[in-house]
Design a protein around this motif. Structure first.
Motif, mmCIF file in Angstrom:
data_model
loop_
_atom_site.group_PDB
_atom_site.id
_atom_site.type_symbol
_atom_site.label_atom_id
_atom_site.label_comp_id
_atom_site.label_asym_id
_atom_site.label_seq_id
_atom_site.Cartn_x
_atom_site.Cartn_y
_atom_site.Cartn_z
ATOM 1 N N GLY A 181 20.376 33.082 -27.801
ATOM 2 C CA GLY A 181 19.333 32.065 -27.752
ATOM 3 C C GLY A 181 17.922 32.633 -27.674
ATOM 4 O O GLY A 181 17.692 33.820 -27.927
ATOM 5 N N GLU A 206 23.034 31.737 -24.017
ATOM 6 C CA GLU A 206 22.079 30.636 -23.965
ATOM 7 C C GLU A 206 20.672 31.141 -23.672
ATOM 8 O O GLU A 206 20.459 32.321 -23.387
ATOM 9 N N GLY A 234 25.446 31.635 -19.782
ATOM 10 C CA GLY A 234 24.300 30.768 -19.579
ATOM 11 C C GLY A 234 23.335 31.303 -18.560
ATOM 12 O O GLY A 234 23.622 32.279 -17.857
#
Length: 342
Positions: free
Chosen positions: A298, A315, A337
């Motif tokens: 990300g 993420e 994440g």
């Protein structure tokens, strides 16, 4: 080749030091160098050396390997006579120490009886090299050796040349002799066979730990290493996949890296290997890392000394750092994440 050579690849071996990359595949199918699998290097070396019949002995986690090799068309082994053969191992558990197990050869002894090749090459599946086995065979013959062990820098590459008839005799009498594999024969100082060593002076990397995988992956970015491994007259073959060109968006920075097709790069990539279909988000910095197929990173992330297996998703805002000696590994399909920031 005047004295025909039979190819035998043992893809059943299991090394504990590389478990993070073999939870869903065999060692032979570990991705390497942006678009290849480890088995491609030994298999291509065999084909380029004139070997027309290759037997692959595989374990139970074989879906990835079978999908990759298919009929052997990319290696010109989809033949009416000879070609590529697959033999599942009869062993319930992989034997990490016994390359070339005579027990599994015995279950498929007809393959060796039917072969008209005078000599056999037994090899592991995880040595990265581009080797001329024909010249090694000629050395084996000229020295009147029973077995030739191929080494590099004094270390065994787990590759052996042996007369096919002798191999059959060893396999058929394994219960009597107590030899469980070709390795047992070579390591027995009391055996009555002439065992010779061949020192290979080209590039070779035996990959059996995460640390070695990481080291040798980044090493081939060097043009000096790359030119030793990927030769115009001895190509490394692999399964062909159609992918669009990589897209470098505005603001993307790429330095000293190997980038496969189908990637989308918006961030900063330095000293890395990116496989097909990898996405790097805006504001993200990735250094000294190996990112496998279709992994997505990300925005505003920082990755250094990491190995991401296939289909990993990072993420936004995640930082992951390993070291040169202990790279951080994320297994296939992992989602990382911000709340799990490492």
């Amino acid at each position: 080749m005047q004295n025909k050579l039979l190819g035998v690849i043992d893809a059943t071996t299991h090394k504990n030091g590389i478990e993070d990359l073999i939870t869903n595949r065999s060692m032979s199918a570990i991705p390497f160098a942006g678009r290849y699998r480890l088995i491609d290097f030994v298999l291509s070396s065999m084909v380029n050396s004139g070997i027309e019949s290759v037997a692959v002995f595989h374990g139970f986690q074989n879906r990835s390997l079978m999908d990759h090799l298919g009929s052997g068309r990319e290696w010109d082994l989809n033949r009416k006579r000879d070609g590529l053969f697959f033999f599942p191992s009869p062993l319930k558990e992989p034997d990490s120490d016994q390359l070339g197990s005579f027990k599994q050869f015995k279950q498929n002894i007809d393959y060796f009886y039917r072969s008209d090749s005078q000599y056999a090459l037994i090899s592991n599946c995880h040595t990265v090299c581009n080797m001329d086995f024909e010249s090694i065979l000629q050395r084996h013959i000229s020295t009147h050796s029973d077995i030739t062990e191929i080494k590099h820098d004094g270390q065994s590459l787990e590759m052996y040349i042996i007369e096919t008839s002798l191999l059959i005799d060893l396999v058929q009498n394994e219960e009597t002799t107590g030899y469980r594999s070709i390795v047992d024969v070579v390591r027995d100082s009391r055996n009555t066979y002439k065992v010779s060593e061949y020192e290979y002076i080209g590039y070779a990397a035996l990959i059996n730990t995460i640390e070695k995988y990481y080291k040798y992956s980044l090493e081939i970015i060097s043009p000096q290493i790359w030119k030793q491994l990927f030769l115009k007259d001895r190509p490394i073959y692999t399964k062909v996949k159609d992918e669009p060109p990589t897209r470098y968006n505005k603001g993307a920075v790429v330095k000293n890296s190997m980038i496969a097709n189908g990637c989308v790069i918006e961030g900063h990539v330095e000293n890395c290997i990116l496989f097909r279909g990898v996405k790097i988000g805006k504001g993200t910095v990735v250094r000294n890392s190996v990112i496998m197929q279709k992994s997505q990173i990300g925005e505003n992330c920082e990755l250094d000394a990491v190995i991401l297996d296939k289909d990993v998703k990072i993420e936004n805002g995640v930082t992951i750092k390993g070291t040169e000696t202990i790279p951080h590994v994320l297994r296939k399909g992992t989602i990382q994440g911000a709340l799990m920031n490492s």
